[in-house]
Design an enzyme around this catalytic site. Sequence first.
Site, PDB file in Angstrom:
ATOM      1  N   GLY A  10      25.539  31.873  51.238  1.00 17.10           N
ATOM      2  CA  GLY A  10      24.884  32.927  50.478  1.00 17.10           C
ATOM      3  C   GLY A  10      24.215  32.412  49.222  1.00 17.10           C
ATOM      4  N   VAL A  12      23.148  33.311  45.102  1.00 14.76           N
ATOM      5  CA  VAL A  12      23.658  34.068  43.963  1.00 14.76           C
ATOM      6  C   VAL A  12      22.563  34.191  42.905  1.00 14.76           C
ATOM      7  CG1 VAL A  12      25.479  34.278  42.230  1.00 14.76           C
ATOM      8  CG2 VAL A  12      25.956  33.123  44.392  1.00 14.76           C
ATOM      9  N   ASP A 137      38.476  26.358  50.442  1.00 21.82           N
ATOM     10  CA  ASP A 137      37.351  25.567  49.937  1.00 21.82           C
ATOM     11  C   ASP A 137      37.440  25.402  48.421  1.00 21.82           C
ATOM     12  OD1 ASP A 137      35.075  24.034  50.220  1.00 21.82           O
ATOM     13  OD2 ASP A 137      33.695  25.732  50.124  1.00 21.82           O
TER      14      ASP A 137
END
Length: 286
Positions: A10, A12, A137
Amino acid sequence: LESLGKGAFGDVYKAREKYTGKSFALKIVPSPREVMALSDLLHRNIVRYFACWVDDIGYQGGGSETDSYSSTQSSSDNLSRKYLYIQMELCKAVTLREWIGDKNTQRDFKRKESLTIAQQIASGVEYIHSKNLVHRDLKPANIMFGQDGEVKIGDFGLVTADNDYDAGNLMERTLYKGTPSYMAPEQSRKTYDRKVDIFACGLIFFELLWKFSTGHEKQAVWHNVRKQNFPQEFVHDFLQEYSIIKPMLCLKPEDRPEAKALKKDLEECICRLNAHEIDGHSSRSV
C-alpha cells in the site's frame, strides 16, 4: 497533501481532514487484513487507527502515473477492484531506520535512549501478542515515532492470528512472509508462532546498540548475530543487554522469552543504568 511512502502492501499519504483541519496518515491498500487488525488495537506504542472506507479507485496522485493506482490498471480491472482507505495517526517522517542511520554517524552514543526505544517496542509487541496476533514484519522501517516522540509500531500488512501455543498443533502459514534479514529461521517453514516477532526484536535491539561503520561490516556481523555469535566488544560493553538479546535469537522458538518478560527485563536494565548514573554523579560531587 504529500506522499509519505510506497510499499508492496500500500501507499501512504499525508492528508488533512477538511472539517477539522487536522492532519492524518492515509493508507490505501487492496486488502482488508491490516484494518481488521488495527481496528482492535489501541496502545500508546502502536499507530492509532481512526476510520476506514472503500472506494472503487485509488488516489490519483497529482495525475502522475507513478503516483496512481488506477492509472496503472486496465479499465476492466478498475471496475471490479476495490481500494481500502485507512485513516491513521500521523507520525513523524523519521522512522527507526533513519534514527539508527543517524546514530551510526554520531560521536556521542545515547545508551539509555536506545534502551528506552527497545522497551517501548517490547511493550507494543506484548500488546499485539495479547490480542492473539503476530506482526510478522517487525523491522526499523516499520517502527515510527509519534508527534510526542513515543515509539509507534506500524505496517500491519502481514499480521496474522497466533496459535496460542496449543499442544504443538501450529497453524500452517504462507512461506517467507516478512523481510528476509529480520525473519526468524522457522519462517522458511509452514508452521510458526508469535516467537518470530521476538527474533526480529532481538536483531532490532542489537542494531539499536551497535554501530556499523559500513554496509559490508553490517553484512558480516549480521550473519553471525543471527546465530547468537556477537562481537566480543559488544559483549564487554553491553553485558546486561547481551544477556537479554541472546535468548531472543535462540534457534528454537520455545527457548525465546515472551514479550512480557522481555519488557520487564528491559525496564530493570534501564533502572540499573539510571542508578549507576546517580551513583556516578554522587561520587563526583563528593
